[in-house]
Design a protein around this motif. Sequence first.
Motif, PDB file in Angstrom:
ATOM      1  N   THR A 211      -8.126  -0.699   3.411  1.00 12.37           N
ATOM      2  CA  THR A 211      -9.587  -0.711   3.332  1.00 12.37           C
ATOM      3  C   THR A 211     -10.125   0.700   3.099  1.00 12.37           C
ATOM      4  O   THR A 211     -10.991   0.916   2.246  1.00 12.37           O
ATOM      5  N   LEU A 212      -9.609   1.663   3.855  1.00  8.32           N
ATOM      6  CA  LEU A 212     -10.033   3.054   3.667  1.00  8.32           C
ATOM      7  C   LEU A 212      -9.616   3.569   2.294  1.00  8.32           C
ATOM      8  O   LEU A 212     -10.394   4.253   1.606  1.00  8.32           O
ATOM      9  N   TYR A 213      -8.415   3.246   1.874  1.00 10.14           N
ATOM     10  CA  TYR A 213      -7.878   3.692   0.583  1.00 10.14           C
ATOM     11  C   TYR A 213      -8.812   3.303  -0.555  1.00 10.14           C
ATOM     12  O   TYR A 213      -9.069   4.091  -1.474  1.00 10.14           O
ATOM     13  N   ARG A 214      -9.350   2.082  -0.483  1.00 12.70           N
ATOM     14  CA  ARG A 214     -10.257   1.612  -1.538  1.00 12.70           C
ATOM     15  C   ARG A 214     -11.595   2.341  -1.517  1.00 12.70           C
ATOM     16  O   ARG A 214     -12.292   2.385  -2.537  1.00 12.70           O
ATOM     17  N   ALA A 215     -11.952   2.935  -0.381  1.00  8.06           N
ATOM     18  CA  ALA A 215     -13.229   3.632  -0.257  1.00  8.06           C
ATOM     19  C   ALA A 215     -13.144   5.112  -0.603  1.00  8.06           C
ATOM     20  O   ALA A 215     -14.174   5.776  -0.762  1.00  8.06           O
ATOM     21  N   LEU A 216     -11.934   5.641  -0.739  1.00 12.87           N
ATOM     22  CA  LEU A 216     -11.777   7.061  -1.034  1.00 12.87           C
ATOM     23  C   LEU A 216     -12.109   7.356  -2.494  1.00 12.87           C
ATOM     24  O   LEU A 216     -11.968   6.499  -3.370  1.00 12.87           O
ATOM     25  N   ASP A 217     -12.519   8.586  -2.745  1.00 14.48           N
ATOM     26  CA  ASP A 217     -12.772   9.021  -4.123  1.00 14.48           C
ATOM     27  C   ASP A 217     -11.464   9.075  -4.898  1.00 14.48           C
ATOM     28  O   ASP A 217     -10.450   9.545  -4.379  1.00 14.48           O
ATOM     29  N   GLN A 218     -11.505   8.620  -6.124  1.00 15.93           N
ATOM     30  CA  GLN A 218     -10.364   8.753  -7.024  1.00 15.93           C
ATOM     31  C   GLN A 218     -10.810   9.540  -8.240  1.00 15.93           C
ATOM     32  O   GLN A 218     -11.480   9.024  -9.122  1.00 15.93           O
ATOM     33  N   PRO A 219     -10.439  10.832  -8.306  1.00 20.07           N
ATOM     34  CA  PRO A 219     -10.886  11.666  -9.418  1.00 20.07           C
ATOM     35  C   PRO A 219     -10.422  11.118 -10.761  1.00 20.07           C
ATOM     36  O   PRO A 219      -9.369  10.479 -10.868  1.00 20.07           O
ATOM     37  N   ALA A 220     -11.198  11.383 -11.783  1.00 26.55           N
ATOM     38  CA  ALA A 220     -10.849  10.953 -13.139  1.00 26.55           C
ATOM     39  C   ALA A 220      -9.483  11.500 -13.527  1.00 26.55           C
ATOM     40  O   ALA A 220      -9.189  12.679 -13.320  1.00 26.55           O
ATOM     41  N   GLY A 221      -8.648  10.648 -14.051  1.00 22.73           N
ATOM     42  CA  GLY A 221      -7.326  11.062 -14.493  1.00 22.73           C
ATOM     43  C   GLY A 221      -6.264  11.046 -13.413  1.00 22.73           C
ATOM     44  O   GLY A 221      -5.081  11.251 -13.704  1.00 22.73           O
ATOM     45  N   GLU A 222      -6.653  10.813 -12.161  1.00 17.48           N
ATOM     46  CA  GLU A 222      -5.683  10.772 -11.068  1.00 17.48           C
ATOM     47  C   GLU A 222      -5.212   9.334 -10.858  1.00 17.48           C
ATOM     48  O   GLU A 222      -6.000   8.386 -10.955  1.00 17.48           O
ATOM     49  N   PRO A 223      -3.932   9.135 -10.541  1.00 21.54           N
ATOM     50  CA  PRO A 223      -3.418   7.768 -10.366  1.00 21.54           C
ATOM     51  C   PRO A 223      -3.825   7.127  -9.047  1.00 21.54           C
ATOM     52  O   PRO A 223      -3.698   5.918  -8.885  1.00 21.54           O
TER      53      PRO A 223
END
Length: 316
Positions: A211-223
């Motif tokens: 649940t937390l993982y889905r809420a974290l920022d994922q920078p452009a280009g990062e997997p």
Amino acid sequence: MTPLEINSNRINQLIDSQLTEWETARRNYRALESVRVKELMLGNCPVKVQFNPARIVSSAAKVDARSLKERPCFLCAGNRPAEQQGLADGDYTWLVNPFPIFPRHLTIPDNRHTPQLIGGRVGDLLRLTREADEFVLFYNGPRCGASAPDHAHFQAGNKGFLPLGEAIRSCRQEPLLTHGSARLSLVTEYICPLFLIEAREADEARVLFDTLYRALDQPAGEPEPMLNLVAWYEAGGWHLCIFPRTRHRPSCYQAEGDANILLSPASVDLGGVFITPLEKDFEKIEAGDLQQILAEVCPNREQIDAIINRLNRQQS
């Protein structure tokens, strides 16, 4: 060998055997006994700075795509030193880390050459942590300190070495979510922001992490979202610390002249032991330098609040 046959005793036997038979590991662990350490305070939290020349292999590792492609993967079984023996554990193998930070330091690679990503693997981390209850386990994201971002792996070190576990006992915790008996909290007043999952059931801990993982920022280009993890098992439960990241390396890493400090934070640093492979950095580094480094690579309160808002929207 099934996973249930692995425990801290078997792991310690592997370490002792390798330090008897493997000269490179024995030499580096003997050198670790005389590394220089100094203590500093970041706010109300004590931290340590370790001068460890052998860690230049990791701290200065080139992790760009071209460099990774051109070098053999040192975590793949076919490329390991002949002296490096492992302890098979399902899809993973326990190995002694020949360039230690901890007095007892291990690397736990996947048996397949597959990218360093935590998505779908936190259940594995929890299982391994339960087996190795005398150790803390940790994960460095592909651009958060991993020197082998092309090969999935965890690391482990003996308990009692990192200040983290004791430090967060006196830090304020803001409860955020529960799932069954498991709880997700934001820990404030530590040296950097972190989320803490406490659970007695692995499946409940995994649900909260996902649940937390889905809420974290994922920078452009990062997997995947940029993060570090530190986990341990004690008193019948898991403790999983999640450190969100905003940047791979601080500005001082690439700076020239006196401004240069070769320190690229990973899980051990965020756990309160900052590794300096160069003596000039160990000599000059002060609390203000560490605070600046953490401010550059970790989220500020506004960014943490944005994560919490996304968590809340998921639950509505």
